[in-house]
Design a protein around this motif. Structure first.
Motif, PDB file in Angstrom:
ATOM      1  N   ASP A  46      28.603  68.642  32.892  1.00 34.50           N
ATOM      2  CA  ASP A  46      28.901  67.451  32.393  1.00 34.50           C
ATOM      3  C   ASP A  46      27.939  67.086  31.270  1.00 34.50           C
ATOM      4  O   ASP A  46      27.261  65.782  31.552  1.00 34.50           O
ATOM      5  N   ASP A  47      27.750  67.783  30.369  1.00 37.07           N
ATOM      6  CA  ASP A  47      26.790  67.490  29.207  1.00 37.07           C
ATOM      7  C   ASP A  47      25.366  67.318  29.357  1.00 37.07           C
ATOM      8  O   ASP A  47      24.505  66.879  28.649  1.00 37.07           O
ATOM      9  N   ALA A  48      24.756  67.963  30.609  1.00 37.62           N
ATOM     10  CA  ALA A  48      23.423  67.826  31.020  1.00 37.62           C
ATOM     11  C   ALA A  48      23.028  69.367  31.318  1.00 37.62           C
ATOM     12  O   ALA A  48      23.575  70.067  31.780  1.00 37.62           O
ATOM     13  N   LEU A  49      21.695  69.513  31.166  1.00 36.69           N
ATOM     14  CA  LEU A  49      21.162  70.757  31.465  1.00 36.69           C
ATOM     15  C   LEU A  49      21.082  70.922  32.841  1.00 36.69           C
ATOM     16  O   LEU A  49      20.537  70.058  33.666  1.00 36.69           O
ATOM     17  N   VAL A  50      21.382  72.078  33.282  1.00 35.13           N
ATOM     18  CA  VAL A  50      20.985  72.263  34.928  1.00 35.13           C
ATOM     19  C   VAL A  50      20.441  73.779  34.805  1.00 35.13           C
ATOM     20  O   VAL A  50      20.630  74.719  33.982  1.00 35.13           O
ATOM     21  N   ILE A  51      19.744  74.087  36.063  1.00 35.63           N
ATOM     22  CA  ILE A  51      19.204  75.575  36.358  1.00 35.63           C
ATOM     23  C   ILE A  51      20.107  76.104  37.282  1.00 35.63           C
ATOM     24  O   ILE A  51      20.322  75.409  38.411  1.00 35.63           O
ATOM     25  N   GLU A  52      20.525  77.399  37.268  1.00 41.45           N
ATOM     26  CA  GLU A  52      21.317  78.112  38.224  1.00 41.45           C
ATOM     27  C   GLU A  52      20.478  78.354  39.423  1.00 41.45           C
ATOM     28  O   GLU A  52      19.216  78.415  39.419  1.00 41.45           O
ATOM     29  N   GLU A  53      21.220  78.262  40.734  1.00 39.86           N
ATOM     30  CA  GLU A  53      20.470  78.421  41.873  1.00 39.86           C
ATOM     31  C   GLU A  53      19.630  79.509  42.014  1.00 39.86           C
ATOM     32  O   GLU A  53      18.470  79.329  42.589  1.00 39.86           O
ATOM     33  N   LYS A  54      19.821  80.734  41.411  1.00 41.68           N
ATOM     34  CA  LYS A  54      19.085  81.813  41.536  1.00 41.68           C
ATOM     35  C   LYS A  54      17.735  81.500  40.899  1.00 41.68           C
ATOM     36  O   LYS A  54      16.808  82.358  40.739  1.00 41.68           O
ATOM     37  N   GLY A  55      17.569  80.541  40.151  1.00 35.91           N
ATOM     38  CA  GLY A  55      16.190  80.347  39.238  1.00 35.91           C
ATOM     39  C   GLY A  55      15.358  79.468  39.723  1.00 35.91           C
ATOM     40  O   GLY A  55      14.364  79.009  39.362  1.00 35.91           O
ATOM     41  N   GLN A 105      13.800  61.941  33.730  1.00 37.99           N
ATOM     42  CA  GLN A 105      14.899  63.000  33.747  1.00 37.99           C
ATOM     43  C   GLN A 105      14.697  63.928  34.670  1.00 37.99           C
ATOM     44  O   GLN A 105      13.788  64.854  34.465  1.00 37.99           O
ATOM     45  N   LYS A 106      15.511  64.419  35.758  1.00 41.07           N
ATOM     46  CA  LYS A 106      15.277  65.254  36.983  1.00 41.07           C
ATOM     47  C   LYS A 106      15.483  66.689  36.332  1.00 41.07           C
ATOM     48  O   LYS A 106      16.305  66.918  35.467  1.00 41.07           O
ATOM     49  N   ILE A 107      14.887  67.670  36.952  1.00 33.28           N
ATOM     50  CA  ILE A 107      15.164  68.887  36.821  1.00 33.28           C
ATOM     51  C   ILE A 107      16.280  69.290  37.883  1.00 33.28           C
ATOM     52  O   ILE A 107      16.083  69.186  39.237  1.00 33.28           O
ATOM     53  N   ASN A 108      17.589  69.582  37.435  1.00 29.35           N
ATOM     54  CA  ASN A 108      18.750  69.571  38.473  1.00 29.35           C
ATOM     55  C   ASN A 108      19.173  70.952  38.542  1.00 29.35           C
ATOM     56  O   ASN A 108      19.110  71.798  37.749  1.00 29.35           O
ATOM     57  N   ILE A 109      19.613  71.403  39.708  1.00 29.46           N
ATOM     58  CA  ILE A 109      19.670  72.661  40.197  1.00 29.46           C
ATOM     59  C   ILE A 109      21.448  72.779  40.324  1.00 29.46           C
ATOM     60  O   ILE A 109      21.897  71.851  41.348  1.00 29.46           O
ATOM     61  N   LEU A 110      22.013  73.890  39.780  1.00 25.69           N
ATOM     62  CA  LEU A 110      23.372  74.072  39.992  1.00 25.69           C
ATOM     63  C   LEU A 110      23.454  74.851  41.180  1.00 25.69           C
ATOM     64  O   LEU A 110      23.324  76.015  41.005  1.00 25.69           O
ATOM     65  N   LEU A 111      23.932  74.450  42.610  1.00 25.55           N
ATOM     66  CA  LEU A 111      24.127  75.554  43.528  1.00 25.55           C
ATOM     67  C   LEU A 111      25.422  76.313  43.497  1.00 25.55           C
ATOM     68  O   LEU A 111      26.315  75.915  42.694  1.00 25.55           O
ATOM     69  N   LYS A 112      25.448  77.405  44.054  1.00 27.31           N
ATOM     70  CA  LYS A 112      26.574  78.397  44.135  1.00 27.31           C
ATOM     71  C   LYS A 112      27.902  77.706  44.565  1.00 27.31           C
ATOM     72  O   LYS A 112      28.941  77.653  44.156  1.00 27.31           O
ATOM     73  N   SER A 113      27.696  76.597  45.296  1.00 24.86           N
ATOM     74  CA  SER A 113      29.067  75.860  45.630  1.00 24.86           C
ATOM     75  C   SER A 113      29.603  74.621  44.994  1.00 24.86           C
ATOM     76  O   SER A 113      30.562  74.204  44.833  1.00 24.86           O
ATOM     77  N   GLY A 114      28.781  74.514  43.522  1.00 27.90           N
ATOM     78  CA  GLY A 114      29.142  73.626  42.535  1.00 27.90           C
ATOM     79  C   GLY A 114      28.550  72.268  42.538  1.00 27.90           C
ATOM     80  O   GLY A 114      28.684  71.657  41.533  1.00 27.90           O
ATOM     81  N   LYS A 115      27.738  72.046  43.706  1.00 26.90           N
ATOM     82  CA  LYS A 115      27.140  70.847  43.878  1.00 26.90           C
ATOM     83  C   LYS A 115      25.810  70.925  42.878  1.00 26.90           C
ATOM     84  O   LYS A 115      25.186  72.271  42.822  1.00 26.90           O
ATOM     85  N   ILE A 116      25.402  69.735  42.342  1.00 27.44           N
ATOM     86  CA  ILE A 116      23.884  69.442  41.868  1.00 27.44           C
ATOM     87  C   ILE A 116      23.133  68.637  42.321  1.00 27.44           C
ATOM     88  O   ILE A 116      23.409  67.739  42.879  1.00 27.44           O
ATOM     89  N   LYS A 117      21.868  69.255  42.619  1.00 29.62           N
ATOM     90  CA  LYS A 117      20.795  68.396  43.249  1.00 29.62           C
ATOM     91  C   LYS A 117      19.659  68.657  42.766  1.00 29.62           C
ATOM     92  O   LYS A 117      19.189  69.758  41.953  1.00 29.62           O
ATOM     93  N   ASP A 118      18.641  67.788  42.557  1.00 34.73           N
ATOM     94  CA  ASP A 118      17.419  67.976  42.275  1.00 34.73           C
ATOM     95  C   ASP A 118      16.317  68.712  42.916  1.00 34.73           C
ATOM     96  O   ASP A 118      16.800  69.194  44.139  1.00 34.73           O
ATOM     97  N   ILE A 119      15.612  69.369  42.053  1.00 34.00           N
ATOM     98  CA  ILE A 119      14.836  70.475  42.654  1.00 34.00           C
ATOM     99  C   ILE A 119      14.003  70.231  43.971  1.00 34.00           C
ATOM    100  O   ILE A 119      13.915  70.940  44.901  1.00 34.00           O
TER     101      ILE A 119
END
Length: 409
Positions: free
Chosen positions: A196-205, A367-381
């Motif tokens: 959604d046009d925002a940076l995320v970090i994949e869950e394994k990170g 601006q938060k650091i958001n994590i992209l979970l394997k489920s597709g959900k995005i949550k704050d670190i």
């Protein structure tokens, strides 16, 4: 036509070989505005604490550009569309993000230049270069200002997990020898993605992000806010303030033409003209050190003693406390100095003062650091980390300090 080889390679002690991607970036690096960064210390006077910390803004700018190249390649590999123009815009924006720093990085902002930050001066430099390079920096400027339509590109330049921080933490850790600050910036970049046009970090990170935030906290307490470095920077700021005060009173101080310009004029956001920028471009660490070497023998008690303290690394005593400093303690030290040297309270205030420092490794309201979970959900670190202290790292910790002379002053 220039016959210079524009595909040069820099050998960096952190990343190995850094390649210059195109002739425009080569020409920007070659420009006198950028070459000036070779003479601007990355960490101010921190070398008085960590002898190896003599690296410059030039090192950092090239390192940040290198990491941006890696980030662009990673995002493209993951299907994020980035045009060649956007890539060049990102590389130029990060390359020039610190070009507006003054001598010793921050000292001028708090002394002889008022109401204008190094970010604003960086923008002025970029706009000047844009004119010189026939509009080639227009996109880079838009990204740098955070105005470009693609939000994630602006986040790569300035956010809580940008290429600036990814380089300076690793670089400053290397040059100071503070191993706790050594982050795996390449691993962090490999985990980048865009949703959604925002940076995320994949869950394994997640663990890499945790290490990044903990390392940032360590580096602030052990390096950037180290009490000796803190008092040294305060002294440098006071040297420049006192020099300006004396010049305003008609005292003749020997220094470079560029430094003299800023001592003799009132420089602020409104008065920072094209001429001011041109003079600023001639100012670097060497102007300040050279001036202090002269001023340490000046007849003014305040200026000479302040300069001697920095030149000889014979600094003020500094004490850190968890509670605000009592005014009585300040007055006691101040009165002792006034009586001993028959100086005014105003002059004594240059040597006796208090302040506070704050360390907040993660600003959860920004601006938060958001994590992209394997489920597709995005949550704050802080919501997905199993490290109990990550939430604590988002709370600001404030410490208070008092500085006063050692007995022999």
């Amino acid at each position: 036509m220039s016959t210079k080889n524009k595909l040069k390679i820099f050998n960096d002690p952190i990343y190995g070989f850094i390649t210059i991607p195109n002739s425009l970036i080569f020409d920007l690096i070659q420009h006198k505005y950028f070459q000036r960064l070779r003479r601007i210390s990355q960490m101010g006077l921190s070398y008085l604490v960590y002898p190896g910390a003599h690296h410059t803004r030039f090192h950092h700018a090239l390192g940040s550009m290198h990491l941006m190249q890696k980030a662009v390649n990673v995002l493209r590999f993951k299907g994020v569309a980035l045009s060649e123009d956007e890539e060049i815009g990102l590389l130029i924006a990060i390359l020039l993000h610190d070009i507006g720093h003054g001598p010793f990085s921050h000292a001028m902002e708090h002394s002889i230049v008022n109401d204008i930050s190094h970010e604003e001066i960086s923008l002025r430099f970029m706009e000047e270069l844009n004119t010189e390079f026939n509009g080639s920096l227009t996109l880079a400027i838009s990204i740098f200002k955070g105005e470009y339509a693609r939000k994630f590109m602006c986040q790569l330049i300035s956010s809580q997990l940008d290429m600036d921080r990814a380089d300076y933490l690793k670089r400053d850790s290397f040059y100071t020898g503070v191993a706790e600050g050594n982050i795996n910036s390449e691993r962090l970049i490999t985990m980048l993605n865009v949703v959604d046009d925002a940076l995320v970090i994949e869950e394994k990170g997640i663990y890499s992000v945790e290490k990044f935030l903990v390392a940032r906290r360590f580096m602030y307490w052990q390096v950037y806010l180290h009490k000796t470095g803190l008092v040294a920077e305060q002294l440098l700021t006071r040297v420049l303030k006192r020099a300006k005060e004396l010049v305003d009173k008609g005292v003749n101080l020997h220094c470079s033409t560029a430094l003299s310009y800023f001592l003799e004029s009132e420089t602020s956001h409104q008065s920072f003209t094209k001429e001011t920028l041109s003079v600023f471009a001639k100012l670097d660490d060497y102007d300040i050190v050279s001036a202090m070497k002269d001023w340490q023998y000046h007849h003014d008690f305040v200026l000479s003693n302040l300069c001697q303290m920095i030149i000889n690394r014979d600094l003020l005593k500094i004490k850190l406390k968890n509670k605000p400093i009592d005014n009585l303690a300040l007055e006691t030290h101040c009165n002792a100095l006034v009586n001993k040297h028959q100086i005014t309270k105003h002059e004594a205030d240059y040597f006796v003062f208090k302040g506070k420092i704050t360390n907040q490794a993660y600003q959860i309201k920004k601006q938060k650091i958001n994590i992209l979970l394997k489920s597709g959900k995005i949550k704050d670190i802080t919501k997905v980390s199993d490290q109990l202290n990550l939430k604590a790292l988002s709370k600001p910790v404030t410490k208070y300090y008092i500085c006063y002379p050692k007995k022999k002053l």
